[in-house]
Write a protein that holds these residues in place. Structure first.
Motif, PDB file in Angstrom:
ATOM      1  N   TYR A  67       0.807  -1.247   0.247  1.00  0.00           N
ATOM      2  CA  TYR A  67      -0.021  -0.077   0.071  1.00  0.00           C
ATOM      3  C   TYR A  67       0.780   1.090   0.132  1.00  0.00           C
ATOM      4  CZ  TYR A  67      -3.098  -3.490   2.520  1.00  0.00           C
ATOM      5  OH  TYR A  67      -3.758  -4.725   2.548  1.00  0.00           O
ATOM      6  N   ALA A  68       0.518   2.282  -0.840  1.00  0.00           N
ATOM      7  CA  ALA A  68       1.000   3.468  -0.714  1.00  0.00           C
ATOM      8  C   ALA A  68       0.123   4.394   0.348  1.00  0.00           C
ATOM      9  CB  ALA A  68       1.035   4.327  -1.851  1.00  0.00           C
ATOM     10  N   ILE A  69       0.788   4.743   1.501  1.00  0.00           N
ATOM     11  CA  ILE A  69      -0.072   5.458   2.456  1.00  0.00           C
ATOM     12  C   ILE A  69       0.103   6.957   2.545  1.00  0.00           C
ATOM     13  CG2 ILE A  69      -0.250   5.755   4.988  1.00  0.00           C
ATOM     14  CD1 ILE A  69      -0.411   2.865   3.961  1.00  0.00           C
ATOM     15  N   ALA A  70      -0.838   7.436   2.363  1.00  0.00           N
ATOM     16  CA  ALA A  70      -1.070   8.892   2.304  1.00  0.00           C
ATOM     17  C   ALA A  70      -2.278   9.476   2.604  1.00  0.00           C
ATOM     18  CB  ALA A  70      -0.965   9.665   0.813  1.00  0.00           C
ATOM     19  N   ASP A  71      -3.291  10.230   1.824  1.00  0.00           N
ATOM     20  CA  ASP A  71      -4.363  10.825   2.332  1.00  0.00           C
ATOM     21  C   ASP A  71      -5.587  10.080   1.968  1.00  0.00           C
ATOM     22  OD1 ASP A  71      -4.422  11.403  -0.403  1.00  0.00           O
ATOM     23  OD2 ASP A  71      -4.422  13.503  -0.245  1.00  0.00           O
ATOM     24  N   GLY A  72      -5.560   8.981   1.435  1.00  0.00           N
ATOM     25  CA  GLY A  72      -6.668   8.282   0.849  1.00  0.00           C
ATOM     26  C   GLY A  72      -7.113   8.345  -0.616  1.00  0.00           C
ATOM     27  N   ASN A  73      -6.626   9.349  -1.408  1.00  0.00           N
ATOM     28  CA  ASN A  73      -6.947   9.856  -2.658  1.00  0.00           C
ATOM     29  C   ASN A  73      -6.047   9.168  -3.856  1.00  0.00           C
ATOM     30  OD1 ASN A  73      -9.128  11.712  -1.633  1.00  0.00           O
ATOM     31  ND2 ASN A  73      -7.397  13.089  -1.225  1.00  0.00           N
ATOM     32  N   MET A  74      -6.608   9.204  -4.958  1.00  0.00           N
ATOM     33  CA  MET A  74      -5.675   9.003  -6.003  1.00  0.00           C
ATOM     34  C   MET A  74      -4.472   9.861  -6.341  1.00  0.00           C
ATOM     35  SD  MET A  74      -7.034   5.961  -7.095  1.00  0.00           S
ATOM     36  CE  MET A  74      -6.190   5.747  -8.632  1.00  0.00           C
ATOM     37  N   LEU A 113      -0.360   6.113 -11.964  1.00  0.00           N
ATOM     38  CA  LEU A 113      -1.421   6.577 -11.468  1.00  0.00           C
ATOM     39  C   LEU A 113      -1.719   5.518 -10.243  1.00  0.00           C
ATOM     40  CD1 LEU A 113      -3.802   8.668 -11.182  1.00  0.00           C
ATOM     41  CD2 LEU A 113      -5.080   7.081 -12.356  1.00  0.00           C
ATOM     42  N   ILE A 114      -1.588   5.790  -8.907  1.00  0.00           N
ATOM     43  CA  ILE A 114      -1.985   4.994  -7.779  1.00  0.00           C
ATOM     44  C   ILE A 114      -2.978   5.537  -6.805  1.00  0.00           C
ATOM     45  CG2 ILE A 114       0.504   4.130  -7.992  1.00  0.00           C
ATOM     46  CD1 ILE A 114       1.139   5.656  -5.380  1.00  0.00           C
ATOM     47  N   SER A 115      -3.599   4.439  -6.155  1.00  0.00           N
ATOM     48  CA  SER A 115      -4.436   4.665  -5.142  1.00  0.00           C
ATOM     49  C   SER A 115      -3.592   4.740  -3.652  1.00  0.00           C
ATOM     50  CB  SER A 115      -5.543   3.697  -4.965  1.00  0.00           C
ATOM     51  OG  SER A 115      -5.238   2.285  -4.735  1.00  0.00           O
ATOM     52  N   CYS A 117      -3.800   5.053   0.639  1.00  0.00           N
ATOM     53  CA  CYS A 117      -4.789   4.512   1.743  1.00  0.00           C
ATOM     54  C   CYS A 117      -4.316   5.403   2.929  1.00  0.00           C
ATOM     55  CB  CYS A 117      -4.456   3.144   2.373  1.00  0.00           C
ATOM     56  SG  CYS A 117      -4.557   1.836   0.962  1.00  0.00           S
ATOM     57  N   LYS A 118      -5.410   5.633   3.857  1.00  0.00           N
ATOM     58  CA  LYS A 118      -4.994   6.464   5.131  1.00  0.00           C
ATOM     59  C   LYS A 118      -4.560   5.660   6.018  1.00  0.00           C
ATOM     60  CE  LYS A 118      -8.910   9.697   4.467  1.00  0.00           C
ATOM     61  NZ  LYS A 118     -10.067  10.398   4.985  1.00  0.00           N
ATOM     62  N   LEU A 119      -3.592   5.890   6.630  1.00  0.00           N
ATOM     63  CA  LEU A 119      -3.153   5.150   7.958  1.00  0.00           C
ATOM     64  C   LEU A 119      -4.125   4.703   8.896  1.00  0.00           C
ATOM     65  CD1 LEU A 119      -0.440   3.945   9.461  1.00  0.00           C
ATOM     66  CD2 LEU A 119      -0.438   6.220  10.618  1.00  0.00           C
ATOM     67  N   ASP A 120      -5.229   5.722   9.213  1.00  0.00           N
ATOM     68  CA  ASP A 120      -6.209   5.148   9.999  1.00  0.00           C
ATOM     69  C   ASP A 120      -6.892   3.969   9.519  1.00  0.00           C
ATOM     70  OD1 ASP A 120      -5.620   6.829  12.211  1.00  0.00           O
ATOM     71  OD2 ASP A 120      -6.806   8.262  11.626  1.00  0.00           O
ATOM     72  N   ASP A 121      -7.124   3.738   8.077  1.00  0.00           N
ATOM     73  CA  ASP A 121      -7.838   2.758   7.488  1.00  0.00           C
ATOM     74  C   ASP A 121      -7.196   1.281   7.239  1.00  0.00           C
ATOM     75  OD1 ASP A 121      -9.699   4.739   7.357  1.00  0.00           O
ATOM     76  OD2 ASP A 121      -9.458   5.052   5.228  1.00  0.00           O
ATOM     77  N   ILE A 122      -5.888   1.313   7.773  1.00  0.00           N
ATOM     78  CA  ILE A 122      -5.164   0.200   7.519  1.00  0.00           C
ATOM     79  C   ILE A 122      -5.440  -0.931   8.630  1.00  0.00           C
ATOM     80  CG2 ILE A 122      -2.851  -1.096   7.462  1.00  0.00           C
ATOM     81  CD1 ILE A 122      -3.602   1.016   5.113  1.00  0.00           C
ATOM     82  N   ASP A 123      -6.246  -2.199   8.549  1.00  0.00           N
ATOM     83  CA  ASP A 123      -6.848  -2.818   9.302  1.00  0.00           C
ATOM     84  C   ASP A 123      -5.655  -3.890   9.775  1.00  0.00           C
ATOM     85  OD1 ASP A 123      -9.321  -2.078   9.212  1.00  0.00           O
ATOM     86  OD2 ASP A 123      -9.695  -3.589   7.436  1.00  0.00           O
ATOM     87  N   GLU A 139       5.143  13.342   3.978  1.00  0.00           N
ATOM     88  CA  GLU A 139       4.757  12.759   5.332  1.00  0.00           C
ATOM     89  C   GLU A 139       3.578  13.371   6.197  1.00  0.00           C
ATOM     90  OE1 GLU A 139       8.922  11.841   4.072  1.00  0.00           O
ATOM     91  OE2 GLU A 139       7.667  13.789   3.915  1.00  0.00           O
ATOM     92  N   LEU A 140       3.363  14.759   5.907  1.00  0.00           N
ATOM     93  CA  LEU A 140       2.497  15.350   6.760  1.00  0.00           C
ATOM     94  C   LEU A 140       1.021  14.809   6.341  1.00  0.00           C
ATOM     95  CD1 LEU A 140       1.584  17.910   8.498  1.00  0.00           C
ATOM     96  CD2 LEU A 140       1.371  19.273   6.358  1.00  0.00           C
ATOM     97  N   SER A 141       0.744  14.503   5.004  1.00  0.00           N
ATOM     98  CA  SER A 141      -0.284  13.737   4.698  1.00  0.00           C
ATOM     99  C   SER A 141      -0.947  12.602   5.448  1.00  0.00           C
ATOM    100  CB  SER A 141      -0.774  13.400   3.191  1.00  0.00           C
ATOM    101  OG  SER A 141       0.333  12.512   2.907  1.00  0.00           O
TER     102      SER A 141
END
Length: 284
Positions: A67-74, A113-115, A117-123, A139-141
């Motif tokens: 997963y690419a971790i950021a703000d949850g957007n594309m 182009l990648i999707s 994920c938010k860190l908070d959403d990682i199960d 990093e800030l995102s």
């Protein structure tokens, strides 16, 4: 290290999350903890070649996810000539014109182009004590979209830029304000990178900096001056990480002192730790 673990008796192993786990800068700060089997690591690395290498070499205490971790957007991933400069952000050519020795590394070779994920959403992350992050300006995102996961964290090691290398990259000041708002304070620099301003260069050392700060890996810790906001288990993991990853023996002793005051550890634990340090010749 096991001696300290036995002194502190945390309820579980330290949980580490490594975002941008590609080991381009050498060993991670938690290497000794991992070798001693005193932590678990969940790493994220969207570059498939680097991910495959991590998975080939991992122990049973490590898991690495694509997963690419950021703000949850594309986002469009800018794949650079040097993989360590690949980023969700666009390299800032105006900046690189001032650091010519770096410029070729930041050449964008491919846009994917990648999707994210938010860190908070990682199960896969149930607990997070120590976050190590290096994702070239984004990093800030992660800090903004991971506040719930970071609520119990006690250490964050993040890359920061004093001179922003990417377009719209948050500055060190913006990151500092956000992490302080989440209850962290700066503790130490794990690494500081200086870079020569073009066109100057030392004849035989073209990459040797003079004074200009470029980037650093900075360590933030849960604010120990507000101990009422830190529970006993957090103090134990902070003590382990401070000692094992950064040789911050003073911070470890402060954590033990607080735990003794709360009767969460026996009254002689501080002295046992000091004896342990003297026996290991860490402290004169």
């Amino acid at each position: 290290m096991h001696q300290l673990f036995d002194l502190l008796q945390p309820l579980r192993l330290t949980e580490i999350v490594d975002i941008g786990a590609n080991p381009i800068d050498g060993d991670p700060p938690y290497k000794t903890l991992l070798q001693s089997k005193l932590c678990k690591v969940t790493g994220f690395e969207p570059q498939l070649e680097a991910l495959e290498k991590l998975n080939t070499q991992k122990s049973d205490l490590e898991q690495y996810l694509p997963y690419a971790i950021a703000d949850g957007n594309m986002h469009t991933l800018k794949v650079c000539q040097y993989s360590g400069m690949t980023s969700l952000l666009e390299p800032d050519q105006n900046t690189f014109d001032n650091f010519i020795a770096l410029k070729a590394n930041a050449t964008v070779m491919e846009r994917v182009l990648i999707s994210t994920c938010k860190l908070d959403d990682i199960d896969e992350i149930q607990a997070l004590d120590f976050l190590k992050i290096d994702i070239q300006g984004a990093e800030l995102s992660v800090f903004l979209s991971g506040k719930e996961k970071l609520r119990n964290a006690v250490v964050i090691q993040t890359e920061i830029s004093f001179v922003t290398l990417y377009e719209n990259q948050p500055s060190f000041g913006e990151i500092d304000i956000e992490l302080r708002s989440q209850g962290f304070i700066p503790h130490c620099f794990a690494a500081v990178k200086k870079w020569p301003i073009s066109p100057f260069m030392y004849e035989n050392e073209p990459l040797r900096g003079v004074n200009q700060l470029l980037e650093a890996d900075i360590v933030y810790v849960r604010d120990f001056t507000q101990p009422q906001k830190i529970d006993n288990e957090q103090l134990k993991h902070l003590a382990m990480i401070a000692h094992c990853c950064y040789q911050s023996f003073d911070l470890t002793l402060r954590c033990i002192n607080l735990l003794e005051q709360r009767a969460a550890l026996p009254a002689n634990t501080q002295q046992l730790y000091i004896n342990m340090l003297n026996g290991s010749h860490h402290v004169a």
